[in-house]
Design an enzyme around this catalytic site. Structure first.
Site, PDB file in Angstrom:
ATOM      1  N   ASP A 112      48.106  43.169  35.196  1.00  0.00           N
ATOM      2  CA  ASP A 112      47.279  42.260  35.984  1.00  0.00           C
ATOM      3  C   ASP A 112      47.327  40.856  35.385  1.00  0.00           C
ATOM      4  OD1 ASP A 112      44.798  41.312  37.529  1.00  0.00           O
ATOM      5  OD2 ASP A 112      44.914  43.415  38.130  1.00  0.00           O
ATOM      6  N   HIS A 153      40.656  38.318  37.269  1.00  0.00           N
ATOM      7  CA  HIS A 153      40.921  39.486  38.102  1.00  0.00           C
ATOM      8  C   HIS A 153      41.142  40.747  37.273  1.00  0.00           C
ATOM      9  CE1 HIS A 153      43.406  42.058  40.812  1.00  0.00           C
ATOM     10  NE2 HIS A 153      42.688  41.510  41.783  1.00  0.00           N
ATOM     11  N   SER A 309      42.189  45.758  45.460  1.00  0.00           N
ATOM     12  CA  SER A 309      42.304  45.591  44.005  1.00  0.00           C
ATOM     13  C   SER A 309      41.156  46.268  43.278  1.00  0.00           C
ATOM     14  CB  SER A 309      42.313  44.109  43.632  1.00  0.00           C
ATOM     15  OG  SER A 309      43.554  43.520  43.868  1.00  0.00           O
TER      16      SER A 309
END
Length: 454
Positions: A112, A153, A309
């Site tokens: 990620d 994220h 996600s």
């Protein structure tokens, strides 16, 4: 060559309880419920070579009123994390009801934007900076270990999977405290390349990951097929977000569409599929993805995020829980367990760790040959008959037509095994093979396996 993708679905149509019976070879304990003349019960553990034999022995003991399967329990306490009430996702997945599972031997790779190892809701050393890496060509991570996250994220994703629960801080992860392998493959804007993602998957396999989470999506590149194939060959499941373009074209996304990927769609709090969740056909399972409260690397606090996600790490955490309780499980077995215990397509971690999953195996997988279907499920009552049908779709004048064909039946042996030789009617098409039978408790059981030719 006929390629079989085992996406097993177990449906209990009648009867209770709605939990799969353990398959032979599963790590279960059978006890006999013995009642004496005064009505006082005693629970006696019974051991045998197979679960089916254990049950027969339990039922045959003097005074036995039947068998039971031993299951784990834990204290009925709610985690003390102050923001736990904001996590509807854990309510939906029965996160507080999960039996205690030791996940210290698992390693969830998060490919990620990096992971903020210093966030207060990770335990010291939980994020394995000593194993992590940075594949992004920038200067944001001087140590090149993936333990920074200027975008935020990756930290949110990692926290969904493994934020420490019962620490009086923040939120709870589904697999609380599970070790995290940070692989930074996307930059501070959330952008990256297919090569970096593929390199990250290979790196994670080589550095001991037991499951890999990729919450990223884009167009096709052959590197995804190669990287996920490598992970699959090493029995490391790769869980991938299905993509968020469901309302904007809904084109297939990668690496979710790569062979072997466990693609995950997102549901909303009301249980319906999120409108943004990709429905092009890649998703094998869904999980909560809208309004997910979790870790924020940019402030050190917490934030809501939405998307497939956010759904993917709930499935990755579920895989970690399953692997912790099913040592040596293959990627096929993991996928079969995920789909076989899912409720209305939604991942069910509670069932994953508290019940065994029926198995259907297929061999002789050449298009030109008949396929042997072996059903090894103690859930089917010995002496009864299972039936096998094939459902497929084919195109006629640009219209897809569905058809179901009966392929025969087979009798369930005393060991709970039934074998049937079948010749797929449409060997050049995709479809499903379905096995139907009667459960040990009298319920009707349906097991469906998707068959894809390629």
């Amino acid at each position: 060559m006929l390629k079989i993708v085992l996406t097993t679905t177990l449906v209990l149509l009648t009867g209770t309880p709605a939990v799969a019976s353990p398959a032979d070879g599963a790590a279960v304990t059978t006890v006999a419920r013995v009642v004496d003349a005064s009505g006082r019960p005693t629970f006696v553990e019974v051991a045998a070579r197979t679960v089916a034999e254990e049950r027969r022995r339990a039922a045959a003991l003097p005074g036995s009123t039947g068998y039971a399967t031993e299951v784990p329990v834990r204290v009925a306490a709610t985690p003390d994390d102050p923001d736990r009430p904001l996590q509807w996702s854990l309510d939906r997945l029965r996160g507080d009801d999960l039996p205690a599972v030791d996940v210290t031997g698992q390693l969830v790779a998060v490919v990620d934007t990096g992971v903020d190892a210093a966030h207060e809701d990770f335990a010291p050393g939980q994020v394995r900076c000593d194993l992590g890496t940075d594949l992004v060509d920038d200067t944001r991570d001087p140590d090149r270990d993936g333990c920074v996250d200027p975008q935020g994220h990756g930290t949110h994703v990692a926290g969904i999977a493994g934020a420490v629960s019962n620490n009086g801080t923040g939120v709870a992860g589904l697999a609380s405290g599970v070790p995290i392998l940070p692989v930074r493959a996307m930059d501070a804007t959330g952008a990256g390349t297919s090569t970096a993602i593929a390199d990250g998957i290979v790196y994670a396999v080589d550095h001991g990951a037991t499951v890999i989470n990729v919450s990223a999506a884009g167009d096709y590149s052959a590197v995804y097929d190669t990287a996920i194939g490598y992970a699959t060959a090493h029995n490391v499941p790769v869980v991938v977000a299905a993509g968020n373009n469901g309302a904007t074209g809904n084109q297939a996304q990668w690496p979710a569409s790569a062979p072997g990927a466990v693609a995950v769609g997102a549901i909303q709090q009301n249980g319906t599929l999120a409108p943004y969740s990709n429905t092009s056909g890649a998703a094998r399972i869904t999980a909560p993805g809208t309004g997910i409260y979790g870790l924020d690397a940019t402030t050190g606090g917490y934030v809501y995020k939405s998307g497939t996600s956010m759904a993917a790490p709930l499935v990755a955490a579920s895989v970690a829980l399953y692997e912790a309780t099913h040592a040596g499980a293959t990627t096929v077995q993991v996928t079969q367990a995920l789909t076989g215990t899912a409720q209305a397509g939604v991942v069910n971690p509670y069932a994953l760790v508290s019940a065994a999953v029926p198995a259907v195996t297929l061999s002789s997988l050449s298009v030109s040959k008949r396929a042997r279907i072996t059903v090894r499920v103690v859930a089917f009552e010995p002496g009864t008959t299972v039936t096998v049908t094939e459902t497929y779709r084919y195109a006629r004048k640009s219209v897809f037509i569905g058809k179901t064909v009966a392929l025969g039946s087979a009798r369930v042996s005393r060991a709970g095994t039934a074998t049937r030789m079948v010749t797929p009617v449409q060997s050049a098409k995709s479809g499903t093979l379905t096995v139907r039978g009667t459960g040990a408790d009298g319920s009707r059981i349906v097991i469906t396996n998707r068959v894809t030719v390629g």
